[in-house]
Write a protein that holds these residues in place. Structure first.
Motif, short mmCIF file in Angstrom:
data_model
loop_
_atom_site.label_atom_id
_atom_site.label_comp_id
_atom_site.label_asym_id
_atom_site.label_seq_id
_atom_site.Cartn_x
_atom_site.Cartn_y
_atom_site.Cartn_z
N ALA A 423 50.62 -25.32 -27.13
CA ALA A 423 49.38 -25.91 -26.61
C ALA A 423 49.63 -27.02 -25.59
O ALA A 423 48.69 -27.54 -25.00
N MET A 424 50.89 -27.40 -25.37
CA MET A 424 51.19 -28.41 -24.35
C MET A 424 50.86 -27.85 -22.97
O MET A 424 51.04 -26.67 -22.71
N HIS A 425 50.34 -28.72 -22.09
CA HIS A 425 50.26 -28.35 -20.68
C HIS A 425 50.85 -29.48 -19.85
O HIS A 425 50.30 -30.56 -19.79
N HIS A 426 51.99 -29.19 -19.23
CA HIS A 426 52.67 -30.18 -18.41
C HIS A 426 52.67 -29.67 -16.98
O HIS A 426 53.57 -28.93 -16.56
N GLY A 427 51.65 -30.03 -16.24
CA GLY A 427 51.47 -29.56 -14.87
C GLY A 427 50.05 -29.88 -14.47
O GLY A 427 49.11 -29.31 -15.02
N GLY A 428 49.88 -30.80 -13.55
CA GLY A 428 48.53 -31.20 -13.15
C GLY A 428 48.22 -30.75 -11.74
O GLY A 428 49.07 -30.17 -11.06
N PRO A 429 46.99 -31.02 -11.29
CA PRO A 429 46.63 -30.69 -9.91
C PRO A 429 47.58 -31.35 -8.91
O PRO A 429 48.18 -32.39 -9.21
N PHE A 430 47.71 -30.73 -7.75
CA PHE A 430 48.52 -31.26 -6.66
C PHE A 430 48.11 -32.70 -6.37
O PHE A 430 46.92 -32.99 -6.38
N PRO A 431 49.04 -33.61 -6.07
CA PRO A 431 50.47 -33.42 -5.88
C PRO A 431 51.34 -33.65 -7.12
O PRO A 431 52.54 -33.77 -6.98
N THR A 434 53.04 -28.36 -7.97
CA THR A 434 52.61 -27.45 -6.90
C THR A 434 51.71 -26.35 -7.42
O THR A 434 51.07 -25.66 -6.63
N ASP A 435 51.66 -26.14 -8.73
CA ASP A 435 50.81 -25.08 -9.25
C ASP A 435 50.26 -25.49 -10.61
O ASP A 435 50.93 -25.33 -11.64
N SER A 436 49.03 -26.01 -10.60
CA SER A 436 48.46 -26.58 -11.82
C SER A 436 48.15 -25.53 -12.87
O SER A 436 47.81 -25.85 -13.99
N ARG A 437 48.28 -24.24 -12.51
CA ARG A 437 47.97 -23.19 -13.47
C ARG A 437 49.09 -22.97 -14.47
O ARG A 437 48.92 -22.27 -15.46
#
Lengths: 496, 496
Positions: A423-431, A434-437
């Motif tokens: 359930a972790m999400h490590h990746g946010g909107p730019f910058p 590069t890919d928040s998905r």
């Protein structure tokens, strides 16, 4: 050098043709073997990493555990098989006006992946870190470009992976290490036509440069660059007035690992309230008494001092903590500063990451200004709200605005510490990335390196095990719109 | 014009702030209403589309059904709710050395999406087509740039969507139509900072230009461009020798809709065998007797004739069918040509799409050459194998090589006809599309317009319904590693 590097990817592609065909069970065995081989390195690995990074022993032992656990969690994912997003829509030869085809799809590895080791996680985001583990789990082959700050650590881990390949009797080029640490070497790897995806953790400049190169290729490829962020922390008035354990909690998150985390809380946003002065006093005192941290390398220390001093020079910025003076050029003294909302919003420099033990407090006059500060921010890996549970519902606009700008939204906890789970999400909107998905932490990181392929009207015999009627691997599949572990009954097929 | 266009996206963003918060049930109701309003347009819509595109009435009625079915299938997806990939890993405050946080994530819409209508599907891939339907289903607002070839059709459908918005009492700017059909207008929409994703179906030149613009923005955004391909069809020797129904089947797929499908079989690959001459004779006869098709517009007809004549001029290319002469400049005469493997492999022009009723046959001497031909191909939307079931296992290398280059692999069926279901994958490796990980047909198309957001330790009251313990929407969630529709028992939580 150029020829040798090209050779690396030709070999990675050749190995991919073999590796993509082995069973998920065999791939899982390989991942377990890597974890085992890393453990077998024993203290030599921890010693090398300590010498190269100056990170303390307990932290590195902890990071080793995290690294081997990551490998094991991907192995378990492969054993379960549910991750493949297998979908089956059975056909109907009798349908009018045209027969309905039988469609079956699942995820397949894309090909050789280039992984750039990160300086701040010499184990968990380096040679056998999350990027390598998820790419190998997906069935891709991996070429790692070691980080120049910890070559011995990287090489020890690379040896462990090679030992695991031997132990499992697998093709030797499934994993390769490139030790030429020049920027050009890295760029050549991204440009190589056989490279199919890139994973990177580091600075915005580094990640964005690779992203641009990858998009300018004849065949553009995805670059998953996790480029850090300032991780805004909103501190609501109720908890400021309470002024209990929050100042030391925040201080320790700011100081953790000499501030060298992509989730370091670099921005605290508050509303002016009765208790703010004593709250800030307490926080400042915590930061002021901290010894300068020894950083990963002198380059990072120099960059930290430069960026901090630039930030402190900006209009309206008030230094709250002087910090204990550094005694070596690899140290970085902690810092804390204050600015009002108006000056913060107008200034782009203050919105840039200062990678190290430094944080900026933005003081807002009211909730409207607090919202304006948040709306002036770009994409972030994390956003945090500290508050009393009863005051949170009054700040729904703040929650919404942070939600729109981050990958992970935290309540009453520090952003440092990225739990490795599904359930972790490590990746946010730019910058921030590069890919928040896609996430670079947790088992969903595997989805960066796969694409669906759909079989239409394929003979049962030639379908992969995962898509055959029988479902003998007992994986979760979406069959005619319903997610199920059940087999497809040929009887039902004929009736359908 | 520039101001007005900017205004469009500011309005789309404002509407997004409202639209993203309405329930999935309400969004489903809206999608059903669009389908209903399109049906209410009745014959006027079919008449307009016939006049503008010259596509025949049965095809357009069929396409209307496909369009409304797409809308309904996304509505059903929202009602079921399983698509959200909700994941929950419950926390453990007692864990040592650090408490385990509670993590809950699901997918959220990214923001305003710009959709470019396609010329060859005036209904199913235009104003209310698959791109618009999937974006609206995800919770994104949509700005459609109509295709200049069918403005009246587009406008009628846009009116239907506006009527549906009114009927459902929704914000009027959830859907907007831009009727300035200049290339610059489209580029401005992609450049606008509030645009968060782009969907496009059309030529390589058009799609790649938008992709480049999107990546050069200050904040790069994803462009899902479906740019067509030549869709190789391998015809194995057994079925050539059999020479039964395959020639007319192939001919009708080549001629379907005047060849104006992105899945048109533009390349047939065979191995020289006893029966090849009569097989090709039969296929040529089928193509030769076909009347010239009336194409979507004179520009497409001119481009078809130009590209076909260029292809026929290439070294070693033998024209098999002259074709019945065209009588208007909007017609395109069908064509069929033959080349050997050696000349095909060496020539890049022959690997480009000739959009229209034309196909090139590549004759190989043996399986090795067949493989070399396939390996010379770039990414494809589809790849097809025709053969006797008993000969297919002998061509595993051919299957593997096609698999690595396509999004959908078909056995004994034509590539034209893209079934709209979950298991469909319409999107192949570059250059057939810009992102092979995503499909533009079927319900999985919704995943193009969402990103995960993770809540850490959020109060139950403030979590979205989908992530609360109770699971009152009864959706599929991955809870602590197991996919389940069950609620989370607070009792178990305390025990965990």
């Amino acid at each position: 050098m150029s020829d040798q590097r090209e050779d690396v990817l030709y070999r990675a592609e050749k190995a991919f043709q073999v590796y993509k065909k082995i069973t998920p069970q065999k791939r899982a065995e390989f991942l377990y073997a890597i974890a085992e081989q890393i453990d077998l390195l024993g203290d030599a690995l921890i010693q090398a990493a300590m010498e190269e990074t100056c990170l303390p022993e307990p932290r590195l032992k902890n990071e080793r555990g995290r690294t081997t656990n990551q490998l094991k969690s991907f192995a378990k994912l492969l054993e379960a098989g549910d991750w493949l997003q297998a979908s089956i829509d059975t056909g109907d030869p009798e349908r009018k006006p045209a027969p309905k085809p039988d469609l079956r799809k699942m995820l397949y590895p894309v090909g050789p992946v280039v992984v750039f080791g990160a300086s701040n996680f010499p184990l968990a985001f380096s040679t056998a870190g999350g990027d390598t583990a998820s790419a190998l789990a997906s069935g891709c082959t991996v070429v790692v470009k070691s980080h120049p700050a910890h070559p011995r650590t990287s090489n020890l881990v690379a040896n462990a992976i090679r030992a695991a390949l031997q132990q499992c009797n697998l093709h030797e080029d499934i994993f390769q290490e490139v030790t030429d640490t020049s920027i050009e070497a890295g760029q050549q790897l991204v440009k190589h036509p056989l490279t199919k995806a890139v994973a990177f953790t580091g600075s915005y400049q580094g990640g964005k440069a690779l992203f641009d190169i990858a998009n300018q290729r004849e065949e553009p490829i995805p670059v998953f660059a996790e480029m850090g962020s300032i991780n805004p922390v909103v501190v609501l008035p109720g908890i400021v007035r309470e002024n209990k354990t929050l100042p030391p909690t925040l201080a320790s998150s700011i100081l953790l690992g000499a501030g060298q985390f992509c989730t370091n809380p670099g921005l605290l946003i508050t509303i002016d309230t009765d208790g703010l002065a004593p709250f800030l006093h307490k926080l400042s005192a915590e930061i002021a008494q901290a010894a300068p941290g020894t950083m990963l390398h002198t380059g990072i220390a120099a960059s930290y001092k430069h960026k901090k001093s630039e930030a402190l020079k900006q209009k309206g910025v008030l230094r709250l903590v002087e910090g204990i003076a550094e005694t070596t050029d690899r140290q970085g003294a902690p810092g804390l500063a204050l600015v009002d909302a108006h000056n913060f919003i107008a200034n782009t420099v203050l919105k840039e990451e200062v990678f190290g033990p430094y944080s900026l407090i933005v003081k807002c006059e009211n909730e409207k200004q607090l919202l304006a500060v948040i709306e002036s921010l770009k994409g972030q890996l994390t956003a945090t709200i500290f508050g009393l549970p009863e005051e949170l519902p009054d700040y729904q606009d703040v929650v919404d605005s942070l939600h729109a700008r981050c990958g992970r939204l935290i309540f009453n906890g520090v952003p440092t510490g990225v739990e490795v789970t599904k359930a972790m999400h490590h990746g946010g909107p730019f910058p921030s990335s590069t890919d928040s998905r896609f996430t670079s932490v947790g088992t969903d990181a595997i989805y960066r390196f796969v694409r669906p392929v759909c079989y239409q009207d394929f003979p049962e015999d030639l379908l992969p095990l995962e898509l055959k009627n029988k479902n003998e691997l007992n994986i979760l599949r979406c069959v005619n719109g319903t997610w199920t572990h059940n087999a497809i009954e040929t009887f039902n097929l004929q009736q359908a």
